[in-house]
Write a protein that holds these residues in place. Structure first.
Motif, mmCIF file in Angstrom:
data_model
loop_
_atom_site.group_PDB
_atom_site.id
_atom_site.type_symbol
_atom_site.label_atom_id
_atom_site.label_comp_id
_atom_site.label_asym_id
_atom_site.label_seq_id
_atom_site.Cartn_x
_atom_site.Cartn_y
_atom_site.Cartn_z
ATOM 1 N N ILE A 40 0.876 -0.983 0.234
ATOM 2 C CA ILE A 40 0.080 -0.112 0.051
ATOM 3 C C ILE A 40 0.974 1.205 0.156
ATOM 4 O O ILE A 40 2.020 1.213 0.274
ATOM 5 N N ARG A 41 0.494 2.416 -0.584
ATOM 6 C CA ARG A 41 0.909 3.643 -0.380
ATOM 7 C C ARG A 41 -0.090 4.327 0.313
ATOM 8 O O ARG A 41 -1.289 4.534 0.015
ATOM 9 N N LEU A 42 0.520 5.270 1.137
ATOM 10 C CA LEU A 42 -0.125 6.327 1.871
ATOM 11 C C LEU A 42 0.455 7.658 1.554
ATOM 12 O O LEU A 42 1.412 7.957 1.117
ATOM 13 N N PRO A 43 -0.711 8.824 1.731
ATOM 14 C CA PRO A 43 -0.386 9.980 1.267
ATOM 15 C C PRO A 43 1.106 10.832 2.010
ATOM 16 O O PRO A 43 1.682 11.464 1.551
ATOM 17 N N LEU A 44 1.278 10.197 3.482
ATOM 18 C CA LEU A 44 2.681 10.626 4.092
ATOM 19 C C LEU A 44 3.682 9.447 3.949
ATOM 20 O O LEU A 44 4.923 10.148 4.276
ATOM 21 N N GLY A 45 3.743 8.781 3.024
ATOM 22 C CA GLY A 45 4.882 7.747 2.848
ATOM 23 C C GLY A 45 4.645 6.568 2.284
ATOM 24 O O GLY A 45 3.472 6.048 2.207
ATOM 25 N N ILE A 46 5.515 5.657 2.508
ATOM 26 C CA ILE A 46 5.340 4.046 2.125
ATOM 27 C C ILE A 46 5.655 3.149 3.378
ATOM 28 O O ILE A 46 6.620 3.291 4.131
ATOM 29 N N PRO A 47 4.408 2.441 3.966
ATOM 30 C CA PRO A 47 4.737 1.678 4.842
ATOM 31 C C PRO A 47 5.717 0.659 4.744
ATOM 32 O O PRO A 47 6.035 -0.083 3.743
ATOM 33 N N LEU A 48 6.485 0.224 6.033
ATOM 34 C CA LEU A 48 7.525 -0.855 5.982
ATOM 35 C C LEU A 48 7.195 -1.750 7.010
ATOM 36 O O LEU A 48 6.902 -1.341 8.202
ATOM 37 N N ALA A 49 7.328 -2.976 6.775
ATOM 38 C CA ALA A 49 6.967 -4.158 7.880
ATOM 39 C C ALA A 49 8.240 -4.377 8.597
ATOM 40 O O ALA A 49 9.342 -4.853 7.821
ATOM 41 N N GLY A 50 8.296 -4.509 9.692
ATOM 42 C CA GLY A 50 9.638 -4.643 10.495
ATOM 43 C C GLY A 50 9.355 -4.007 11.877
ATOM 44 O O GLY A 50 8.527 -3.818 12.304
ATOM 45 N N PRO A 51 10.601 -3.758 12.735
ATOM 46 C CA PRO A 51 10.534 -3.320 13.914
ATOM 47 C C PRO A 51 10.049 -1.826 13.979
ATOM 48 O O PRO A 51 10.493 -1.198 13.089
ATOM 49 N N LEU A 52 9.562 -1.698 15.277
ATOM 50 C CA LEU A 52 9.018 -0.223 15.437
ATOM 51 C C LEU A 52 10.346 0.572 15.792
ATOM 52 O O LEU A 52 11.423 -0.009 16.587
ATOM 53 N N PRO A 53 10.780 1.734 15.210
ATOM 54 C CA PRO A 53 11.970 2.386 15.159
ATOM 55 C C PRO A 53 12.042 2.923 16.566
ATOM 56 O O PRO A 53 11.166 3.478 17.189
ATOM 57 N N PRO A 54 13.288 2.727 17.263
ATOM 58 C CA PRO A 54 13.638 3.204 18.450
ATOM 59 C C PRO A 54 13.681 4.892 18.578
ATOM 60 O O PRO A 54 13.788 5.350 17.320
ATOM 61 N N PRO A 55 13.672 5.330 19.451
ATOM 62 C CA PRO A 55 13.871 7.009 19.622
ATOM 63 C C PRO A 55 15.235 7.371 19.127
ATOM 64 O O PRO A 55 16.193 6.737 19.396
ATOM 65 N N GLY A 56 15.081 8.324 18.116
ATOM 66 C CA GLY A 56 16.545 8.773 17.429
ATOM 67 C C GLY A 56 16.433 8.626 16.019
ATOM 68 O O GLY A 56 17.354 8.808 15.349
ATOM 69 N N PHE A 57 15.514 7.672 15.705
ATOM 70 C CA PHE A 57 15.620 6.825 14.247
ATOM 71 C C PHE A 57 14.879 7.838 13.518
ATOM 72 O O PHE A 57 14.892 7.673 11.965
ATOM 73 N N ILE A 58 14.161 8.910 13.859
ATOM 74 C CA ILE A 58 13.728 9.684 12.614
ATOM 75 C C ILE A 58 14.775 10.429 11.801
ATOM 76 O O ILE A 58 15.598 11.136 12.382
ATOM 77 N N GLY A 59 14.504 10.319 10.589
ATOM 78 C CA GLY A 59 15.366 10.952 9.628
ATOM 79 C C GLY A 59 16.276 9.817 9.227
ATOM 80 O O GLY A 59 17.183 10.330 8.477
ATOM 81 N N ALA A 60 16.314 8.701 9.814
ATOM 82 C CA ALA A 60 17.328 7.765 9.655
ATOM 83 C C ALA A 60 17.311 7.255 7.785
ATOM 84 O O ALA A 60 16.152 6.897 7.351
ATOM 85 N N PRO A 61 18.314 7.061 7.365
ATOM 86 C CA PRO A 61 18.482 6.755 5.998
ATOM 87 C C PRO A 61 17.938 5.347 5.537
ATOM 88 O O PRO A 61 18.310 4.539 6.345
ATOM 89 N N VAL A 62 17.059 5.237 4.573
ATOM 90 C CA VAL A 62 16.877 3.727 4.024
ATOM 91 C C VAL A 62 17.537 3.268 3.109
ATOM 92 O O VAL A 62 17.848 4.107 1.942
#
Length: 256
Positions: free
Chosen positions: A184-206
């Motif tokens: 699926i595609r959302l207006p705010l981005g593309i969902p990824l299945a996997g672990p919940l990012p820990p604090p500090g991961f906002i902005g992490a490169p994929v």
């Protein structure tokens, strides 16, 4: 913007052609004893050797080297909000040019932590709250930087995210998390299945582990109501306008 799409199409087309040629060469090599195409045997064998060798070198040497560069080019990033600093992750994509989440790059001030030089101030050259991407400029240059790609990831594709978090002792720790791209595609981005990012991961490169390029940023985490299904939200770099992409490539940025 068309030039970036053209580059992505050329790259994908070249990969597809190489795959087809490899298959055809394998078929020719298998048929030569049966139909007497002995003169084609050496050429087919040569094609198989070259293409297979190139793929092995890319998978075993080039991509792992790019992943190590990504680890070194990814740093902690802080945005000042009120009297508190909001932590996140930023990655350098050319000399002194960084990308992170727009929610980290605040108007009050942003800093990137270069561990051998402490925290350095960062100027926001571009910011999109809608896409949640910001481009920063720092006066100090961190030696490694990675290259970005402008293609959107495909459903079912495996990707990894590299980011920073803090341990209970407030010691910075770098992590690599594995994800799979959802359909699926959302207006705010593309969902990824996997672990919940820990604090500090906002902005992490994929990172695309097949090509060794950064395709986007983690801009949010997601969890179901029962918290058994977790994941993250990817904002692809393809959402950047053309002038911002040129800034990521090291060209003079256009202020917004």
């Amino acid at each position: 913007m068309h030039i970036f799409r053209l580059r992505a199409r050329v790259s994908d087309t070249w990969d597809a052609i190489a795959s087809v040629v490899l298959v055809v060469a394998g078929i020719l090599a298998g048929l030569t004893p049966l139909v007497g195409w002995n003169e084609w045997a050496s050429w087919a064998a040569l094609l198989i050797t070259v293409l297979s060798g190139a793929r092995i070198l890319r998978a075993e040497l080039v991509v792992p080297a790019r992943k190590k560069t990504l680890d070194r080019a990814t740093r902690l990033c802080y945005g000042l909000e009120g009297e508190a600093w909001r932590g996140g992750t930023a990655v350098q994509v050319s000399a002194g040019v960084w990308i992170t989440a727009a929610t980290v790059a605040t108007e009050q001030g942003t800093e990137v932590r270069l561990f051998d030089r402490g925290n350095v101030p960062a100027r926001t050259a571009y910011s999109s709250q809608e896409a949640n991407i910001a481009i920063l400029h720092t006066p100090s240059v961190w030696s490694p930087h990675v290259k970005a790609t402008w293609r959107e990831p495909e459903a079912g594709e495996a990707v990894v995210a590299v980011g920073w978090t803090l341990t209970q002792a407030l010691t910075p720790r770098q992590l690599t998390l594995e994800y799979v791209v959802e359909e699926i595609r959302l207006p705010l981005g593309i969902p990824l299945a996997g672990p919940l990012p820990p604090p500090g991961f906002i902005g992490a490169p994929v990172f695309d582990p097949r090509r060794g390029r950064v395709i986007g940023l983690l801009t949010d985490g997601a969890a179901s109501e029962d918290e058994r299904l977790t994941g993250a939200l990817l904002t692809p770099l393809s959402s950047l306008p053309a002038h911002a992409r040129r800034a990521c490539s090291g060209s003079e940025p256009v202020e917004q």
